[in-house]
Design a protein around this motif. Structure first.
Motif, PDB file in Angstrom:
ATOM      1  N   GLY A 374     -20.450  27.403 -55.697  1.00 58.67           N
ATOM      2  CA  GLY A 374     -19.558  26.810 -56.689  1.00 58.67           C
ATOM      3  C   GLY A 374     -18.766  27.860 -57.441  1.00 58.67           C
ATOM      4  O   GLY A 374     -17.550  27.721 -57.658  1.00 58.67           O
ATOM      5  N   GLY A 375     -19.436  28.946 -57.836  1.00 57.26           N
ATOM      6  CA  GLY A 375     -18.749  30.019 -58.552  1.00 57.26           C
ATOM      7  C   GLY A 375     -17.716  30.708 -57.686  1.00 57.26           C
ATOM      8  O   GLY A 375     -16.617  31.047 -58.159  1.00 57.26           O
ATOM      9  N   ALA A 376     -18.043  30.931 -56.414  1.00 53.83           N
ATOM     10  CA  ALA A 376     -17.093  31.572 -55.493  1.00 53.83           C
ATOM     11  C   ALA A 376     -15.865  30.693 -55.293  1.00 53.83           C
ATOM     12  O   ALA A 376     -14.734  31.192 -55.193  1.00 53.83           O
ATOM     13  N   PHE A 377     -16.075  29.381 -55.239  1.00 57.42           N
ATOM     14  CA  PHE A 377     -14.957  28.433 -55.099  1.00 57.42           C
ATOM     15  C   PHE A 377     -14.016  28.547 -56.298  1.00 57.42           C
ATOM     16  O   PHE A 377     -12.785  28.599 -56.152  1.00 57.42           O
ATOM     17  N   ILE A 378     -14.576  28.600 -57.510  1.00 57.18           N
ATOM     18  CA  ILE A 378     -13.766  28.690 -58.729  1.00 57.18           C
ATOM     19  C   ILE A 378     -13.020  30.021 -58.793  1.00 57.18           C
ATOM     20  O   ILE A 378     -11.817  30.074 -59.085  1.00 57.18           O
ATOM     21  N   ILE A 379     -13.709  31.128 -58.496  1.00 63.70           N
ATOM     22  CA  ILE A 379     -13.087  32.455 -58.567  1.00 63.70           C
ATOM     23  C   ILE A 379     -11.991  32.599 -57.507  1.00 63.70           C
ATOM     24  O   ILE A 379     -10.903  33.134 -57.771  1.00 63.70           O
ATOM     25  N   HIS A 380     -12.269  32.109 -56.318  1.00 67.51           N
ATOM     26  CA  HIS A 380     -11.284  32.201 -55.240  1.00 67.51           C
ATOM     27  C   HIS A 380     -10.009  31.426 -55.591  1.00 67.51           C
ATOM     28  O   HIS A 380      -8.888  31.939 -55.447  1.00 67.51           O
ATOM     29  N   ASN A 381     -10.177  30.209 -56.066  1.00 67.19           N
ATOM     30  CA  ASN A 381      -9.018  29.370 -56.359  1.00 67.19           C
ATOM     31  C   ASN A 381      -8.353  29.714 -57.694  1.00 67.19           C
ATOM     32  O   ASN A 381      -7.165  29.463 -57.884  1.00 67.19           O
ATOM     33  N   GLY A 382      -9.112  30.296 -58.605  1.00 68.09           N
ATOM     34  CA  GLY A 382      -8.547  30.643 -59.901  1.00 68.09           C
ATOM     35  C   GLY A 382      -7.921  32.019 -59.957  1.00 68.09           C
ATOM     36  O   GLY A 382      -6.888  32.219 -60.600  1.00 68.09           O
ATOM     37  N   LEU A 383      -8.553  32.990 -59.274  1.00 68.25           N
ATOM     38  CA  LEU A 383      -8.072  34.368 -59.338  1.00 68.25           C
ATOM     39  C   LEU A 383      -7.521  34.877 -58.010  1.00 68.25           C
ATOM     40  O   LEU A 383      -6.941  35.971 -57.968  1.00 68.25           O
ATOM     41  N   GLY A 384      -7.730  34.131 -56.947  1.00 70.93           N
ATOM     42  CA  GLY A 384      -7.235  34.562 -55.646  1.00 70.93           C
ATOM     43  C   GLY A 384      -8.109  35.598 -54.967  1.00 70.93           C
ATOM     44  O   GLY A 384      -7.732  36.147 -53.923  1.00 70.93           O
ATOM     45  N   LEU A 385      -9.278  35.869 -55.517  1.00 74.13           N
ATOM     46  CA  LEU A 385     -10.198  36.820 -54.901  1.00 74.13           C
ATOM     47  C   LEU A 385     -10.767  36.200 -53.630  1.00 74.13           C
ATOM     48  O   LEU A 385     -11.095  35.013 -53.615  1.00 74.13           O
ATOM     49  N   PRO A 386     -10.858  36.979 -52.526  1.00 72.63           N
ATOM     50  CA  PRO A 386     -11.438  36.405 -51.303  1.00 72.63           C
ATOM     51  C   PRO A 386     -12.793  35.762 -51.580  1.00 72.63           C
ATOM     52  O   PRO A 386     -13.606  36.311 -52.333  1.00 72.63           O
ATOM     53  N   GLU A 387     -13.029  34.611 -50.995  1.00 78.29           N
ATOM     54  CA  GLU A 387     -14.243  33.857 -51.284  1.00 78.29           C
ATOM     55  C   GLU A 387     -15.499  34.643 -50.925  1.00 78.29           C
ATOM     56  O   GLU A 387     -16.518  34.568 -51.621  1.00 78.29           O
ATOM     57  N   ALA A 388     -15.431  35.439 -49.824  1.00 78.68           N
ATOM     58  CA  ALA A 388     -16.599  36.241 -49.421  1.00 78.68           C
ATOM     59  C   ALA A 388     -16.914  37.298 -50.475  1.00 78.68           C
ATOM     60  O   ALA A 388     -18.081  37.553 -50.798  1.00 78.68           O
ATOM     61  N   THR A 389     -15.866  37.924 -51.041  1.00 78.09           N
ATOM     62  CA  THR A 389     -16.067  38.936 -52.081  1.00 78.09           C
ATOM     63  C   THR A 389     -16.630  38.300 -53.345  1.00 78.09           C
ATOM     64  O   THR A 389     -17.531  38.848 -53.992  1.00 78.09           O
TER      65      THR A 389
END
Length: 558
Positions: A374-389
């Motif tokens: 869930g956190g990776a989903f939010i960070i990826h979509n909010g900040l554009g950081l790769p989901e794996a990172t």
């Protein structure tokens, strides 16, 4: 509902708790004295008793008490809906955890840094001490055995986390030298440590290290567990300034960086709370919200383990008694912020309600996986950081917190064996190396004796962690309450949380008793009975001690 509104309300309530309520408790109830000579100065030995900068000590205390539990508990409890979990995390942090943690530090500092277990014998009575020591041992056994399984599982499932998790130990060793040997400024040390830690997180996905599924007939999971206990044994014997303090301090900083990243992504993305506010469609077999909510969230709101850290290691490093407010209460606020992040990630970090329901198909589901995904989903979509990172960042966060808790937990378990040696006049048990071997041996006996070749035995008794942990918190509040009564000070600020915890703990134990009986799980049934009897005895000790003190004149005010 917007996740931003939930975030702002939660942080505002915790800030008010620290700036207003903790100030009242520190000045009017505990009456912290800046001129009181703390045990860190009185017994300074450069190993366990070390006067410490309050920011560094806060890092040690906070990351030691945080662990993976404030992530796991809330991320499981949202199965009943996010509103009950949110309310208990916020209210529990402000009115329960902060008072409990700072009170445990104060009580220990005022009694030569005795652990709350040993202190119980002096303050309440020998019967209460005997109950306390049993409960403490069970909690430490659960924490150390289970967190080893959690970290091993994370490294088996997320090979990109191996380099940053182990590399953090080297960073901590360097940081310790920079602070205590080179006498470098704390801001510079902090910058160097955080940059090095996040550089390792960046490198992790490029250098994944995968433990083989089996080596010489031993599972990869079991090898990680053995390595972790070997490391923890060495760490528990080193002077606190060499590894424990700097590792915890840097981990505390990386948590705030991680929270800023996650909270920042929420502010930019403005996701909705996908999970229901109150979930009426829980999976079959899900227990009732009351009282199981309180023992499921446990460390996310109040934890007896905090009392062990407060009186076991933190009180031995407190530079000024007034630092107990910042270190103890604000340490609890830090854990509340982590629990709030877990709730938001586990409820707003999914594309749809169907996706959320797919994660929560049964009670006990979610936990670390819901937090990371869930956190990776939010960070990826909010900040554009790769989901794996993003997933690696959150995985490392969870693993490092579990690791620092395990470091402190094993050191505390060593103290318990040494205190038993003192109580029962067994000189051989008081030796640090012997006590450490006994601590490690008991954990490994549970891990491999009950769990078999993969070393997951701690998970067998984990269902009782929440209730045992809350009982331990009640015992700690009992000690603090009795001390306040003896000094003629108001007791309701600790007595009310104590009564609430005892009622909820006993109710939860009774429900679990029926569950274990229906499942035919007689091992946990017997253990549940032991904890239930201990809870009832604690309640009786509360009544007896307070009744006895009503007829005594208050001690001289300090």
């Amino acid at each position: 509902m917007s996740a931003i509104l939930v975030l702002v309300l939660g942080l505002a309530a915790m800030a008010a708790g620290y700036f207003l309520y903790s100030k009242f408790i520190a000045e009017k109830i505990y009456r912290l004295d800046p001129d009181f000579k703390t045990p860190a100065h009185e017994f300074e030995d450069g190993v366990d008793f070390v006067p410490t900068n309050r920011y560094v000590l806060w890092g040690h205390h906070f990351t030691s008490v945080a662990g993976a539990a404030p992530i796991v508990g809330p991320a499981i409890a949202v199965i009943w809906g996010w509103v009950p979990a949110f309310l208990w995390v916020v209210l529990g942090t402000v009115f329960f955890a902060g008072v409990h943690d700072s009170g445990a530090i104060w009580a220990s500092v005022r009694n030569k840094a005795k652990s709350v277990g040993a202190l119980t014998g002096d303050v309440v009575g020998k019967r209460a001490r005997s109950i306390f020591m049993i409960v403490i041992f069970l909690v430490l056994l659960m924490v150390n055995a289970v967190f080893a399984v959690v970290i091993a599982g994370l490294m088996m499932n997320f090979s990109s986390a191996v380099v940053p998790v182990w590399g953090a130990i080297l960073v901590a060793l360097v940081i310790g030298q920079m602070i205590y040997r080179r006498k470098m400024s704390l801001p510079m040390v902090s910058i160097v440590g955080v940059v090095a830690l996040y550089a390792l997180i960046g490198i992790g996905p490029s250098v994944p290290l995968q433990m083989p599924a089996e080596v010489a007939g031993v599972s990869g999971n079991a090898i990680w567990i053995l390595l972790l206990f070997g490391y923890a044994a060495i760490a528990s014997l080193l002077p606190v300034w060499v590894l424990l303090q700097p590792r915890d301090y840097i981990n505390g900083l990386q948590l705030f960086v991680g929270l800023i990243v996650l909270y920042g992504a929420i502010l930019l993305l403005n996701p909705s709370m996908i999970a229901p506010a109150f979930n009426d469609n829980v999976p079959a077999g899900t227990p009732s919200l009351l009282p199981l909510l309180f023992v499921t969230i446990a460390c996310g709101a109040i934890s007896g383990f905090h009392g062990l850290v407060s009186s076991g290691t933190t009180s031995k490093q407190l530079n000024k008694e007034t630092d107990a407010r910042f270190v103890g209460y604000f340490g609890a606020v830090g854990e509340g912020m982590l629990a709030l992040a877990a709730i938001l990630a586990a409820t707003a970090g999914f594309a749809s309600l169907a996706d959320w329901e797919a994660m929560y198909t049964a009670f006990g589901q979610g936990g670390v996986n819901a937090f990371v995904e869930g956190g990776a989903f939010i960070i990826h979509n909010g900040l554009g950081l790769p989901e794996a990172t993003a997933a690696t960042l959150l995985t490392v966060m969870a693993a490092l917190f579990a690791g620092t808790t395990m470091d402190t937990g094993l050191r505390l378990q060593r103290y318990i064996f040494q205190e038993w040696g003192e109580i029962y006049n067994q000189q051989w048990m008081k030796k640090p190396a012997v006590a450490t071997l006994l601590a490690v041996g008991s954990c490994l006996l549970l891990a491999f004796g009950a769990g078999g070749a993969d070393g997951s035995g701690g998970l067998i008794i984990w269902p009782l962690f929440g209730t045992t942990n809350q009982l331990l918190a009640g015992l700690t509040l009992l000690v603090v309450t009795v001390m306040l009564v003896r000094l003629g000070r108001p007791m309701w600020y600790t007595l009310a949380p104590l009564a609430f915890l005892l009622v909820m703990t006993i109710a939860a134990l009774l429900i679990q008793l029926r569950t274990f009986f229906d499942q035919g799980n007689y091992f946990l049934l017997g253990l549940d009975i032991v904890v239930l009897v201990a809870a009832i005895l604690v309640a009786l000790e509360c009544v007896s001690a307070l009744k006895r003190l009503r007829n005594e004149a208050p001690a001289k005010q300090e």
